[in-house]
Enzyme design. Sequence first.
Site, mmCIF file in Angstrom:
data_model
loop_
_atom_site.group_PDB
_atom_site.id
_atom_site.type_symbol
_atom_site.label_atom_id
_atom_site.label_comp_id
_atom_site.label_asym_id
_atom_site.label_seq_id
_atom_site.Cartn_x
_atom_site.Cartn_y
_atom_site.Cartn_z
ATOM 1 N N GLY A 134 0.829 -1.204 0.000
ATOM 2 C CA GLY A 134 0.000 0.000 0.000
ATOM 3 C C GLY A 134 0.848 1.232 0.000
ATOM 4 N N GLY A 136 0.351 5.608 0.167
ATOM 5 C CA GLY A 136 -0.524 6.765 0.275
ATOM 6 C C GLY A 136 0.259 8.049 0.275
ATOM 7 N N GLY A 137 -0.461 9.138 0.515
ATOM 8 C CA GLY A 137 0.175 10.452 0.490
ATOM 9 C C GLY A 137 1.109 10.654 1.662
ATOM 10 N N VAL A 141 2.915 1.086 3.201
ATOM 11 C CA VAL A 141 2.656 -0.115 4.000
ATOM 12 C C VAL A 141 3.348 -1.297 3.324
ATOM 13 C CG1 VAL A 141 0.904 -1.631 4.984
ATOM 14 C CG2 VAL A 141 0.449 0.815 4.771
ATOM 15 N N ASP A 249 -12.704 9.985 9.960
ATOM 16 C CA ASP A 249 -12.444 9.697 8.548
ATOM 17 C C ASP A 249 -13.057 8.349 8.177
ATOM 18 O OD1 ASP A 249 -11.535 10.148 5.983
ATOM 19 O OD2 ASP A 249 -9.542 9.319 6.360
ATOM 20 N N LYS A 251 -15.005 5.874 6.111
ATOM 21 C CA LYS A 251 -15.383 5.736 4.711
ATOM 22 C C LYS A 251 -15.233 4.268 4.333
ATOM 23 C CE LYS A 251 -10.719 7.140 3.289
ATOM 24 N NZ LYS A 251 -9.938 8.102 2.485
ATOM 25 N N PRO A 252 -15.825 3.822 3.244
ATOM 26 C CA PRO A 252 -15.751 2.408 2.877
ATOM 27 C C PRO A 252 -14.325 1.888 2.734
ATOM 28 C CG PRO A 252 -17.482 3.483 1.633
ATOM 29 C CD PRO A 252 -16.757 4.561 2.368
ATOM 30 N N ASN A 254 -11.816 2.563 4.452
ATOM 31 C CA ASN A 254 -11.193 2.354 5.753
ATOM 32 C C ASN A 254 -11.888 1.253 6.548
ATOM 33 O OD1 ASN A 254 -9.260 4.285 5.337
ATOM 34 N ND2 ASN A 254 -10.378 5.919 6.378
ATOM 35 N N ASP A 267 -7.101 2.936 9.829
ATOM 36 C CA ASP A 267 -6.709 4.306 9.476
ATOM 37 C C ASP A 267 -7.306 5.331 10.442
ATOM 38 O OD1 ASP A 267 -5.716 6.572 8.362
ATOM 39 O OD2 ASP A 267 -6.408 6.140 6.332
#
Length: 744
Positions: A134, A136-137, A141, A249, A251-252, A254, A267
């Site tokens: 993974g 991200g910004g 991971v 935060d 959301k689907p 996460n 997260d």
Amino acid sequence: MPVPSDPVPSEADDPIDEAFAAYLRSCDEGSVGSREEFLAQFPEMADELRSLMDAADAIDRFTGAANGDSFTLGTSQRSAAAAGADTIGGMIVDPDDSGDDPAATLPEATRPKGDPGPTLPYDLGDYELLEVIGRGGMGVVYRANQRMLNRTVAVKMIRGGLLACENDVRRFYTEAQAAAGLHHPGIVPVYQFGHRAGHHFFSMALIDGTDLQRKINENEMPIDDAVRYVHDVARALEHAHQNHVLHRDMKPANILIDDKDRVHITDFGLAKNLSTDSSVTGSGAAVGTPNYMAPEQAGGHSDRATRQSDVYSLGAILFACITGRPPLVGDSVVETLLQVVHEPPPMMRSFRSNVPADLETIVAKCLEKQPKKRYHSASAMADDLDAYLEGRPILARPRGRVLKTWHWVSGVPLVGALIGRKVVRASPGHRRFQAAMLLLLAMMPFFVVGGAMFWSHHLQLMPEQIVIAGGLEQGVYNEVADVLAERIGKNAEVPTEVVATDGSIDNRQRLLSGEVQMAPMQASAISGDHLCVIAPLFYEAAHLLVRNQALLDSAAVSPSVGWLSGQRIAVGPSGSGSRRTAEMILDSLDLPAQSTPRDVIAWPQLDTDQAPDVALICVGRGSSLIADLLNRNWRLVSIPQNILISMQHPTLRPMTITRDHYRSDTIPAEGLSTVGTTAFLATRRNAPSAMVEAALEALYQPPTIFTGLIPRERAAEWQGLDFHLTARHYFELLAVDHSNAGGD
């Protein structure tokens, strides 16, 4: 950030450039302790070097965000949950995504000089990093092997190494600390976090499976499965809330789903600890994912987030699971934020027709704009979802039809502007409704004028039935009303009726209440803005009658009224105009009620022995009532000071009663002085013109309706009266015709 090659010194090199290059080499070699220690070596150029370091941080975060987790909107986003991808720690991995060289994401401080960087597998203390799963910004991971415990874990490492800014480091450790303090099967556990080789990292459980966003993207999700997923998430989130942690935060992406179909929240990078009021954001920051964040977060008040903010996100997630899209979707991040703050969410049934009403109600309660209207806790929402799954009644109540209608109407741009609501995007239905409103507004003056004309015409039509007030028994009012009703009914071919009353005051009340359309009454009873005159009828005189001989003798020798003092005087029924006129006369003669009692009785009672010996009756001269009393030992006497009384009361005038009015020898040849008033035919000011015209025609048609009727030529001279508009026009035309006839 890519590692630059060693600079080649030259005489033209800038000292600041050389110092910054030395800083980068130190970062790569891991020989620098901190920025401040390095800057202390160059005090004369510390400010310039700090600016270059900050710029390097910004570039690194920008390039990292471009390749990683950025704001994504609705179903148009690129699905990173493609077939065969793994999810871990909120990161979604696509094996086909080559991206940058994986080695470039490893700790920069461990790279040997001149080496482009280490390769995987990589040794990080107790952890052996095996592969990138993974990116991200803010972090990367890795799938890793923890040697001491011989288990496969996920290791999340902050990007940027020593160049990471303070806020990134705080957010990174906030995520680790928040998750590490929670122990629930529905929350991804954190094992260890620390700082090694110039980088911050933490390890956590590796969840083999997928995530909820991928489930949403794949196929239409069964409704009961969607409810079960969100129900389990709500229970896990309640555990976090009970431990004073807000996620902020949700959301689907996460929400991870393992191979046993169990959910796991991950997260916690934007989490807030309520017990310490700690947060990586402050007032004015909108943090979270736009489609799923609560309105208070989208409005830049993330510091005001509460448990109800996470409940809003749960409602948005359930909406997305059932419909395949978030509740509010804009073409840009800003537009989405504005919709979240200002626009009501659509109904789920508009995207999926088979959504049960109870589920629609649960989601609507979660998505309320005001936090206090949402479920007070994630547990309360889970309880209602339990009730839905078990077929029991839910506690949430649906919005009323009126409220739903108002919410829809307020979405019209014009209406929203008037009430102060910002309408971000109007639907085609709203635009059509607004166009119809504007057209209606443009046509409104024509409708108003046309409606006024129609209503005015309707008001002028003849009523279906005409009711005329009469008066007391044996009174002239009854005689006039009977003849008038008969003539109007015959001429206008409309049913008419006469109702008996107690006189002028009673007639006034019946006119005002709408019980009758016309009524005869004395001048003093016609007052106010609602009543007006159709025509003057006749004069009414005050008749002072006495039946006691001793009193008659006193009246004969006394020019004043002192003989009346102390006497009971009959003044008429309570609703009659005669009573009002009698009281005005007695007050003018200085005969107060305390010294001269006034008996309010019906006139037929004057024949009894208990009746007073004096009566003051105001009726038309020649009244049959007075004639009958004169035949039964009653005598008429003069009312002195009649001129003075008329000056005190504008509705009264001096009059004389003669033998022509009553054939009685008791009336002297010169007559008896008295005062009197005028009786009028009255109506309401808004009475139909057709009815007023019919009344005037009936009143003046031959033969004369009443012997004492005031002729219409005399009535036309009374220009000061408050006539009905139709009556005024009638008498004005009559006056013009009379004038023209005299001129000829």
